[in-house]
Design a protein around this motif. Structure first.
Motif, PDB file in Angstrom:
ATOM      1  N   ARG A 107       0.864  -1.173   0.000  1.00 39.88           N
ATOM      2  CA  ARG A 107       0.000   0.000   0.000  1.00 39.88           C
ATOM      3  C   ARG A 107       0.903   1.226   0.000  1.00 39.88           C
ATOM      4  O   ARG A 107       1.665   1.446   0.943  1.00 39.88           O
ATOM      5  N   GLU A 109       0.972   5.240  -0.258  1.00 41.80           N
ATOM      6  CA  GLU A 109       0.200   6.478  -0.188  1.00 41.80           C
ATOM      7  C   GLU A 109       1.085   7.612  -0.685  1.00 41.80           C
ATOM      8  O   GLU A 109       1.934   8.125   0.033  1.00 41.80           O
ATOM      9  N   ARG A 112      -1.857  13.579  -2.100  1.00 43.24           N
ATOM     10  CA  ARG A 112      -2.553  14.382  -3.112  1.00 43.24           C
ATOM     11  C   ARG A 112      -2.477  15.873  -2.798  1.00 43.24           C
ATOM     12  O   ARG A 112      -3.127  16.682  -3.465  1.00 43.24           O
ATOM     13  N   ASP A 137      -1.596  -1.354  -4.066  1.00 41.31           N
ATOM     14  CA  ASP A 137      -2.650  -0.347  -3.950  1.00 41.31           C
ATOM     15  C   ASP A 137      -1.966   1.011  -3.847  1.00 41.31           C
ATOM     16  O   ASP A 137      -1.317   1.311  -2.836  1.00 41.31           O
ATOM     17  N   ASP A 139      -2.227   5.155  -4.070  1.00 39.75           N
ATOM     18  CA  ASP A 139      -3.130   6.289  -4.012  1.00 39.75           C
ATOM     19  C   ASP A 139      -2.321   7.585  -4.070  1.00 39.75           C
ATOM     20  O   ASP A 139      -1.432   7.814  -3.247  1.00 39.75           O
ATOM     21  N   GLY A 140      -2.654   8.443  -5.043  1.00 31.11           N
ATOM     22  CA  GLY A 140      -1.968   9.724  -5.156  1.00 31.11           C
ATOM     23  C   GLY A 140      -0.582   9.586  -5.734  1.00 31.11           C
ATOM     24  O   GLY A 140      -0.238   8.636  -6.426  1.00 31.11           O
ATOM     25  N   THR A 158      -4.058  -1.519  -8.256  1.00 28.42           N
ATOM     26  CA  THR A 158      -5.079  -0.477  -8.228  1.00 28.42           C
ATOM     27  C   THR A 158      -4.375   0.853  -8.041  1.00 28.42           C
ATOM     28  O   THR A 158      -3.663   1.055  -7.051  1.00 28.42           O
ATOM     29  N   ALA A 160      -4.810   5.099  -8.248  1.00 31.36           N
ATOM     30  CA  ALA A 160      -5.813   6.160  -8.252  1.00 31.36           C
ATOM     31  C   ALA A 160      -5.182   7.504  -7.942  1.00 31.36           C
ATOM     32  O   ALA A 160      -4.219   7.608  -7.173  1.00 31.36           O
ATOM     33  N   GLY A 161      -5.737   8.548  -8.564  1.00 31.91           N
ATOM     34  CA  GLY A 161      -5.453   9.907  -8.158  1.00 31.91           C
ATOM     35  C   GLY A 161      -4.121  10.484  -8.565  1.00 31.91           C
ATOM     36  O   GLY A 161      -3.752  11.561  -8.087  1.00 31.91           O
ATOM     37  N   TYR A 181      -7.294   1.535 -12.995  1.00 33.07           N
ATOM     38  CA  TYR A 181      -6.876   2.930 -12.900  1.00 33.07           C
ATOM     39  C   TYR A 181      -8.124   3.784 -12.704  1.00 33.07           C
ATOM     40  O   TYR A 181      -9.062   3.719 -13.504  1.00 33.07           O
ATOM     41  N   ASP A 182      -8.121   4.603 -11.660  1.00 34.74           N
ATOM     42  CA  ASP A 182      -9.315   5.363 -11.321  1.00 34.74           C
ATOM     43  C   ASP A 182      -8.935   6.821 -11.056  1.00 34.74           C
ATOM     44  O   ASP A 182      -8.143   7.115 -10.157  1.00 34.74           O
TER      45      ASP A 182
END
Length: 388
Positions: A107, A109, A112, A137, A139-140, A158, A160-161, A181-182
């Motif tokens: 994970r 992070e 953002r 995973d 994120d950002g 996954t 994202a962002g 991709y989100d």
């Protein structure tokens, strides 16, 4: 405890002051509550050849962008980082000049808060060969980078962002598969690379003026199959690809769902196959399924067996393929080519009315962009479209 770690070490819950360097073959593992940090900044954990970091949290707070400080840096062949949580890092997990490394189930992070171009990369491969990035995973952050790196698999992640969900440059024989991709700016961008496959990925909500699910630039032997592109500004953007005379591209069995422009060619397209795709409701009917910039067309490509929402033909023999070919012509596209600033008005009533009038009263014959010799009558059942 800082410095070089040898052998096998299990960390209990608590905070551990780094930096750590995992010697060849060393293994460090622990629960997520075991937090490794570095007070003065810099790379927190270096993982040497055959070494592994499992399960812990690495706090990269204090890292410096200009030094490319990483939470975890893989520095030896066969290194592995699995199940690790990365927080507050400028760069998350990086691998440089190594082979056969594994980055799995982490994970990361990336944050953002900063302007997207000033963030670090959550995962970065640089001159990394024959390696696996799987089940992470993210994120950002900025980009998941695969540069000067060949023979790698990017699978089941996954993301994202960020800006580029996966960015390949000078990276050949890579597989990008089953990733989600989100809300990124660009899902996958393939640049100056060849023999790349993109299979069963999903790119959702790649919006904004620069948004695209997939971009191909100066690349060849790229195969885009079985992917779902939904609510993206541009589904697939093709610029000077295939590049070499003996290269090709294939865009097959994908879903283009409610994109503003499903498939956009920077210029006249050659040496490729576009088959079995579903072009469904381009931006709710306001977008275009295919665009060719610069006044060119896509007639030299092989178009076969695609589903087109706007096809109004018939199927008398019941084989699920239209009995008459589908020809895509675009008065709107001609106007935009002549005056690019009109692209701002795509999807408006004004351009829509102009397009409709040319179909009802064909006083002006827009250029034919493509002909699909056997269009399908029905799209496939796509769960991602139903759930949207």
């Amino acid at each position: 405890m800082t410095g070089v770690i040898e052998g096998h070490v299990c960390l209990h819950a608590g905070r551990y002051e780094g930096p750590f360097v995992l010697a060849p073959g060393a293994i460090v593992w622990g629960p997520r509550e075991a937090v490794i940090t570095r007070r003065e900044g810099g790379t927190v954990v270096e993982v040497g050849a055959g070494a592994a970091l499992d399960g812990v949290t690495v706090d990269g707070e204090g890292g410096v962008f200009d030094r490319a400080d990483a939470a975890v840096k893989l520095t030896g062949d066969g290194a592995r980082v699995e199940g690790v949580t990365v927080v507050h890092a400028v760069f998350g997990v990086t691998a440089e000049r190594v082979a056969r490394v594994v980055i799995r189930g982490n994970r990361v992070e990336g944050g953002r808060q900063a302007t997207i171009g000033l963030r670090g990369d959550p995962i970065r491969l640089w001159e990394t060969q024959d390696s696996l990035v799987e089940g992470n995973d993210v994120d950002g952050g900025r980009d998941v980078v695969v540069w000067y790196s060949s023979g790698n698999t990017i699978r089941g992640n996954t993301i994202a962002g960020g800006r580029y969900g996966t960015h390949l440059m000078y990276s050949h024989h890579n597989e990008i598969a089953h990733n989600h991709y989100d809300g990124v700016v660009v899902g996958v961008f393939v640049m100056y690379s060849h023999d790349v496959t993109l299979t069963a990925n999903r790119v959702i909500d790649a919006g904004g003026a620069a948004g695209m699910a997939v971009g191909l630039k100066d690349s060849g032997n790229v195969f885009v199959r079985g992917n779902a592109f939904v609510h993206d500004h541009t589904g697939v953007y093709v610029d000077h690809s295939p590049m070499q005379p003996d290269h090709t591209i294939a865009i097959e069995d994908n879903l283009f769902g409610r994109c503003d422009v499903a498939l956009d060619f920077h210029a006249t397209a050659r040496r490729g196959t576009i088959a079995g795709n579903d072009f469904v409701d381009a931006s709710g009917g306001a977008g275009v399924p295919v665009s060719v910039e610069g006044g060119g067309d896509a007639g030299e490509l092989v178009w076969h067996g695609n589903y087109w929402s706007e096809y109004d033909g018939y199927d008398l023999d019941g084989d699920d393929h239209g009995d008459v070919p589908f020809a895509l012509r675009s008065f709107e596209g001609d106007l935009v080519d002549r005056a690019p600033s009109l692209a701002f008005f795509r999807g408006t009533a004004a351009l829509g009315a102009a397009e409709t009038v040319t179909k009802l009263v064909p006083m002006y014959a827009p250029r034919t962009l493509l002909v699909d010799d056997a269009p399908r009558m029905e799209p496939r059942a796509w769960e991602v479209l139903d759930a949207d």
